[in-house]
Every structure is written in C-alpha cells, then in structure tokens.
Write a protein that holds these residues in place. Structure first.
Motif, short mmCIF file in Angstrom:
data_model
loop_
_atom_site.label_atom_id
_atom_site.label_comp_id
_atom_site.label_asym_id
_atom_site.label_seq_id
_atom_site.Cartn_x
_atom_site.Cartn_y
_atom_site.Cartn_z
N MET A 1 2.96 1.84 -2.16
CA MET A 1 4.09 2.54 -1.55
C MET A 1 4.23 3.89 -2.24
O MET A 1 4.45 3.96 -3.45
CB MET A 1 5.37 1.72 -1.74
CG MET A 1 6.61 2.40 -1.19
SD MET A 1 6.52 2.57 0.60
CE MET A 1 7.40 4.09 0.85
N THR B 1 5.50 10.24 2.58
CA THR B 1 6.13 8.98 2.17
C THR B 1 5.72 7.88 3.14
O THR B 1 5.99 7.97 4.34
CB THR B 1 7.66 9.13 2.16
OG1 THR B 1 8.02 10.06 1.12
CG2 THR B 1 8.35 7.80 1.92
N ALA B 2 5.06 6.86 2.61
CA ALA B 2 4.50 5.81 3.46
C ALA B 2 3.84 4.76 2.57
O ALA B 2 3.76 4.91 1.35
CB ALA B 2 3.45 6.40 4.41
N GLU B 3 3.36 3.71 3.22
CA GLU B 3 2.56 2.69 2.54
C GLU B 3 1.09 2.99 2.83
O GLU B 3 0.73 3.27 3.98
CB GLU B 3 2.93 1.31 3.09
CG GLU B 3 2.37 0.14 2.32
CD GLU B 3 3.29 -0.33 1.20
OE1 GLU B 3 4.50 -0.08 1.27
OE2 GLU B 3 2.77 -0.95 0.24
N TYR C 1 3.53 4.51 8.12
CA TYR C 1 4.81 5.17 7.95
C TYR C 1 5.93 4.15 8.21
O TYR C 1 5.71 3.16 8.91
CB TYR C 1 4.92 6.37 8.87
CG TYR C 1 3.88 7.43 8.56
CD1 TYR C 1 2.76 7.59 9.36
CD2 TYR C 1 4.00 8.23 7.43
CE1 TYR C 1 1.78 8.53 9.05
CE2 TYR C 1 3.03 9.16 7.10
CZ TYR C 1 1.92 9.30 7.92
OH TYR C 1 0.95 10.22 7.61
N PRO C 2 7.10 4.39 7.62
CA PRO C 2 8.19 3.40 7.74
C PRO C 2 8.43 2.95 9.17
O PRO C 2 8.63 3.78 10.06
CB PRO C 2 9.39 4.16 7.16
CG PRO C 2 8.80 5.13 6.20
CD PRO C 2 7.50 5.57 6.82
N LYS D 1 4.80 -6.30 2.26
CA LYS D 1 3.84 -5.43 2.95
C LYS D 1 2.39 -5.88 2.82
O LYS D 1 1.50 -5.16 3.23
CB LYS D 1 3.96 -3.96 2.48
CG LYS D 1 5.32 -3.37 2.68
CD LYS D 1 5.65 -3.18 4.13
CE LYS D 1 6.94 -2.40 4.32
NZ LYS D 1 7.28 -2.26 5.75
#
Lengths: 115, 113
Positions: free
Chosen positions: A110, A86-88, A39-40, B41
């Motif tokens: 993403m 919402t996250a990577e 998460y961000p 990332k």
C-alpha cells in the motif's frame, strides 16, 4: 509452487519523493513478471510487464521496473511520485514450469503519497 | 466495450444463502480465473479454467463451484454462504501460454451478514 514476496506492506512518501518497491519470486526458470496497480475501490490494472529482452521495462505513468535474474527480483521504481499514485501495488509472476497456467501475486504494497 | 465484466458489483446476502457471480470476457481469451481478495488486500487464486476445463483448484471449500459454459464465461456459485466468505471476488482472463497479460474484471464485493 511459485511464491512472490513483496518486502514492504505499507510505504508512505511525500510528493516528489522517489519510490522503489521490492519484489522477489521463488522459481528461477523462465518467468513472465508483472506489476499491477489497484486504485482505491477499483480493479487491478496492468502497470508494466516483462517477458524477455531488455531487463529494464517502462510502464505507464512514469513507472519502470528492473528484472535481475540472479536475484530473482523485479523491483518497481518511479523517480518522483504524485499524490495520484496512492494505491495498492501488486507484483505477479507466471512461469514456464506451470505451463504459464498460474498467475501468482505477492501480498501487495500500500503506497500512500502525501501532498 | 468492457473487456472483462462481472455481475453483480455488490452482493449483500444472509448466511446460509446460495449465490452466483457471473463473469464474461470479450477478448477471445481461453484461460479464465477467479481470485479472492480479503480485507488485507491479499489476492488468492481460487480456480483457473482453460478452454472450459478446470486447470487449477486451490484449497477452496467445495461450497464454491465454478462453471464454464463456454470459453467466454466463468461463473462462480457459492452454496451455504458463511461470514468468512465476505471479500471481493475478481474474475480475470488471459490468452493461454507465455508472454500474455491478465485482464481483470471490476470485482464483486460480497458481504455476508
């Protein structure tokens, strides 16, 4: 050396849409497979894992993934996403050939869920 | 309480300096890792230690030197910091062998100015 491919770098969905994120790995022997979520601004957390047995594994927050050995795949799914998803998302693999010493990650996807 | 803890969480330093990041795990694991996460990332493994011994040393400049004083600790020392070293560094640990998952620390955001 093991490599992991995640097909989508960015995915944008509306709330309640279904999600599928692709993951393929290169080494075809005995593997352990993982999906992690970031998460961000936070660290990586385990979403789900596959070691052996039933190829359909269920994780936290309604996520599931299917291991298809013949396709070297471990795709992540969720029937209905929420804004809080919402996250990577990272797919990761470790394998018997390396003595399970390595943990190789894909480049991440993403996911942005709009309300 | 925290399973894998890293300090500091944020590190801002000038080019040319030497800095260290510490990592400790209280899970009883015998394998520990350092990963670098760049601005895109992407998570790249840097080092892996098993029972205090270096197992994996990926293509990392020798300005980076890991040190494992015992199984519960894996520290990362960086000499002569460069702008390109700016990233988030994650420590992780797991039990050796198959059928185990890795646990990650909170990350250290290193900014070199």
């Amino acid at each position: 050396a093991q490599s992991v491919s995640q097909h989508n770098h960015h995915v944008i969905l509306s709330e309640a849409a279904s999600l599928e994120l692709g993951c393929n790995y290169s080494y075809g022997g005995t593997v352990n497979l993982f999906w992690y979520v970031q998460y961000p601004g936070q660290h990586l957390q385990l979403l789900l894992k596959y070691f052996s047995g039933d190829p359909l594994v269920k994780g936290i927050k309604g996520f599931e993934a299917e291991f298809i050995k013949s396709k070297f795949s471990f795709n992540l799914r969720k029937p209905s996403v929420q804004w809080s998803d919402t996250a990577e998302y990272f797919c990761a693999v470790t394998d018997f050939l390396s003595g399970y010493s390595t943990l190789t990650f894909g480049k991440g996807t993403m996911l942005l869920v709009s309300p | 309480d925290t399973a894998v803890s890293q300090t500091p969480k944020y590190l801002v330093t000038q080019m040319g300096n030497d800095k260290s990041i510490k990592c400790e795990q209280n899970l009883g694991h015998d394998t520990m890792y350092w990963y670098k996460q760049d601005s895109k990332k992407f998570l790249k493994i840097m080092f892996s230690y098993n029972n205090k011994e270096l197992i994996i040393n990926e293509t990392v400049p020798n300005r980076f030197s890991p040190k494992s004083p015992d199984k519960a600790h894996l520290n990362l020392h960086i000499n002569s910091l460069e702008l390109g070293d700016s990233a988030v560094y994650f420590c992780a640990s797991r039990r050796t062998g198959g059928n185990t998952e890795a646990f990650f620390g909170q990350g250290t955001r290193l900014t070199v100015v």
